[in-house]
Design an enzyme around this catalytic site. Sequence first.
Site, PDB file in Angstrom:
ATOM      1  CG  HIS A  58      -5.824  -0.314  -1.319  1.00  0.00           C
ATOM      2  ND1 HIS A  58      -4.927   0.317  -2.150  1.00  0.00           N
ATOM      3  CD2 HIS A  58      -5.266  -0.299  -0.078  1.00  0.00           C
ATOM      4  CE1 HIS A  58      -3.870   0.685  -1.455  1.00  0.00           C
ATOM      5  NE2 HIS A  58      -4.053   0.332  -0.195  1.00  0.00           N
ATOM      6  CB  SER A  74      -0.959  -0.031   1.189  1.00  0.00           C
ATOM      7  OG  SER A  74      -1.888   1.024   1.121  1.00  0.00           O
TER       8      SER A  74
END
Length: 412
Positions: A211, A110
């Site tokens: 996400h 991430s």
Amino acid sequence: NIDSYTPDLGGYLRKGSTVLVVVAPGQGAQTPGFLTPWLDVPGIAERLEWLSLVSGVDLLTHGTKSDTDTIRDTAVAQPLIVGAGLVTLLSLFPHPSAAFASIGAGAGHSVGEITAAVGAGVLTAEQAMVFVRERGKAMAQASAVTQTGMAAVLGGDKEEVIAAATEVGLTCANINGAGQIVVAGTKAQLESFTPPEGARVRALEVAGAFHTEHMASASATLGRIGNALSTHDPRIRLISNSDGQVVHDGRAVVRRLVSQVAQPVRWDLCMQTMLDLGVTAMIEIPPAGTLTNLAKRAMPGVETLALKTPDDLPSAWKLIEKHGVKSTIETSPTWRLVIAPAKGIFRTADVAFAEGDSLPPHTHVGYIKTSREEIPIHAPHGGTIIEWLTQDGDPVSPGAPLLRLHPTEQSF
């Protein structure tokens, strides 16, 4: 049998070679006071102060004194995680150029992919801190639109977990491997989710459904910022967390940093690429622990080290000395490389290109046939072919050089 070899330049080395990967964790890995012991290392406090000025976030205070609720705030957590990774990388490799002679690959989970991009030479630390500041703000704003959240699903059959999440409209935002999938969506969707047999659910203390499509506005904001960034091509194999592919075009790295905020993280594919590379050791930089634990379960036989405090540095240096081997990717002002994004068989394009041919930017030169798909290969910058480093039908590794090009005027 290509699986009986460990990959390296142009193909595969016999087993027994070493490959070191350095990884950077994502949001949620931070804990109160995790940077406190690092202030005893000369230069760390000054570097944190500088990155605080660049980002507008007080990294010194948040890394040493702020409580859990404060550092959970997305706009604080993301600059803190990236800043911590950058300053501790300089302790791991006091002379940054030495890192390129030791690290075989790099990756980040991430927001940690921003840290990895700096470590690979794509962005400067200052660019990264501005980018992550705006990333944190944009994602916090997107999270405020609708009540959303995330939950970790531990155990259970992978396909059954994905099916159960999809049934109620959730997105599998992180497929982390080792029996861990993070689902994300609205509060109502999370409440209606029933895990399959053998799985248990643990709510995550995050501000939104990262996400997923709920972050689309943040991705749009970052796209405008990303267009203004100047970049360099990575100097090591940089593994993308969107699909586990090795990316060697600096602009492509930034595009992926932009799109990843609204797309799932496939850390399972990143770890598979590490295995394809023949990785023998992994070092996780602060705030360390999460990715190391995943690797222990999914990458048996790989030595791991979570760099949590300066007391871990001597062990990390020993691991670097034991496993560090120069990346096959090098840089030069007079030529460019086209590299393989994944392990597989290289096939040339229908149009045959020979040494001396001039290629326009984005020319399709071939594809990699993997066990899952066929990945097209393009020469993003174009140029004049100096030499083919791989032939049609050759097995290649992630990051293996395929083609060497001399830049032309249109390549810049």
